[in-house]
Write an enzyme that holds these catalytic residues in place. Structure first.
Site, short mmCIF file in Angstrom:
data_model
loop_
_atom_site.label_atom_id
_atom_site.label_comp_id
_atom_site.label_asym_id
_atom_site.label_seq_id
_atom_site.Cartn_x
_atom_site.Cartn_y
_atom_site.Cartn_z
N GLU A 1 0.83 -1.21 0.00
CA GLU A 1 0.00 0.00 0.00
C GLU A 1 0.86 1.25 0.00
OE1 GLU A 1 -2.65 0.73 3.23
OE2 GLU A 1 -3.69 2.18 1.97
N THR B 1 -5.06 10.75 -0.68
CA THR B 1 -4.61 10.55 0.70
C THR B 1 -3.55 11.60 1.05
OG1 THR B 1 -5.08 8.20 0.55
CG2 THR B 1 -3.56 8.86 2.27
N1 HSE Z 1 -5.40 6.47 8.42
C1 HSE Z 1 -5.14 6.85 7.05
C2 HSE Z 1 -5.57 8.28 6.86
C3 HSE Z 1 -5.95 5.94 6.16
O1 HSE Z 1 -6.66 8.62 7.32
O2 HSE Z 1 -4.83 9.07 6.28
C4 HSE Z 1 -5.65 6.15 4.71
O3 HSE Z 1 -4.46 5.46 4.36
#
Ligand code: HSE
Length: 292
Positions: free
Chosen positions: A120, A168
């Site tokens: 990932e 992200t």
């Molecule tokens: N915990 C991570 C975020 C999940 O919220 O950025 C996405 O990879």
């Protein structure tokens, strides 16, 4: 040839930023693998055109490299990328489980999660296990530097995916660098309430525990219609609501009988903001499954 399905997942659940994750019954990705001299990747399904097929740049390709398990890998995407539903995590998780089985590597659950998290990281830039852990193990997961804790939970959920994209990287860019002591105390209290709710299968406690004074308000700004979706969902019976992962999906918790109404209300909330959306009434589900 071996086929594995891994589910979509929702990370954070508000108060558990980078720690909590939950497997969803649907949607999911299906990955087929067969031994080959070198790794090749074919992708079909939702958003396939946006995903690199060069194994060096693809989550599944990186997993194959990490496991030294070259394979012909066919990925059928049920989860489009940049959705906040663990799309790359599902492909990475399914590939890790499939290649572990195909090459008889005998990895432990924690090792599978680590390998999938490496995969990932190839697309997100950082290795977070809060999506890959539930995608592999199922249920509700708590990921910390010291290990993974899992809880089975019987909980009704709705995820609503708008036709917009939040990367992200952008979503991490708006996360505050620090919190006040008041925010820390509130977050710990909410996260603890949420875990108690999961242990008791109690949608009211889980919903209350999703409240998050730090990350959710910052990320909601990136999602057109978030406020309208939140109020519509609550009016239809949602007990809690949060940005799913890094967005733009929104996750709601509700009682089983309210699922359809909450789903319709969330779609309507996005529509008020001029955004098309699709809702998945779902529940906490299992992790990756092997089909022979
Ligand atoms: N915990 C991570 C975020 C999940 O919220 O950025 C996405 O990879």
């Amino acid at each position: 040839m071996l086929t594995v399905r891994a589910p979509a997942t929702s990370a954070n659940l508000g108060s558990g930023f980078d720690v909590f994750g939950v497997a969803l019954v649907r949607p999911g990705d299906v990955v087929r693998v067969e031994r080959a001299r070198e790794t090749t990747i074919e992708i079909t399904g939702a958003g396939a055109e946006f995903i690199p097929t060069d194994p060096a740049d693809n989550t599944a390709g990186v997993v194959a490299r990490e496991l030294d398990a070259p394979a012909r890998i066919q990925i059928d995407k049920g989860i489009r990328p940049s959705s906040g539903l663990g799309s790359s995590a599902a492909s990475a998780a399914a590939t890790a489980v499939a290649l572990d089985e195909l090459y008889d590597r005998g990895l432990s659950d924690e090792e599978l999660v680590r390998v999938a998290a490496e995969g990932e990281a190839a697309v997100s830039g950082e290795a977070h296990a809060d999506n890959v852990a539930p995608a592999i193990l199922g249920g509700f997961t708590i990921v910390t530097d010291d290990g993974i804790t899992t809880l089975e939970a019987d909980l009704s959920l709705v995820v609503c995916l708008p036709e917009t994209v939040v990367s992200t990287r952008d979503a991490r860019g708006v996360v505050p660098d620090s919190v006040t002591m008041d925010q820390s105390v509130e977050t710990v209290g909410n996260a603890a309430t949420l875990v108690a709710g999961m242990a008791r299968d109690d949608p009211d406690l889980v919903g209350r525990g999703m409240a998050d004074p730090v990350v959710t308000p910052a990320r909601a700004e990136l999602i057109d219609g978030y406020e309208a979706v939140e109020s519509a969902a609550r009016e239809a019976g949602a007990t809690g609501i949060a940005v799913s992962g890094s967005g733009p999906s929104v996750l709601a918790v509700c009682r089983p009988g309210d699922r359809r109404e909450v789903a319709a209300a969330m779609v309507e909330g996005f529509s008020e903001a001029g955004v098309d959306a699709r809702a998945y009434p779902t529940e906490v589900g299992s992790g990756a499954e092997i089909y022979r």
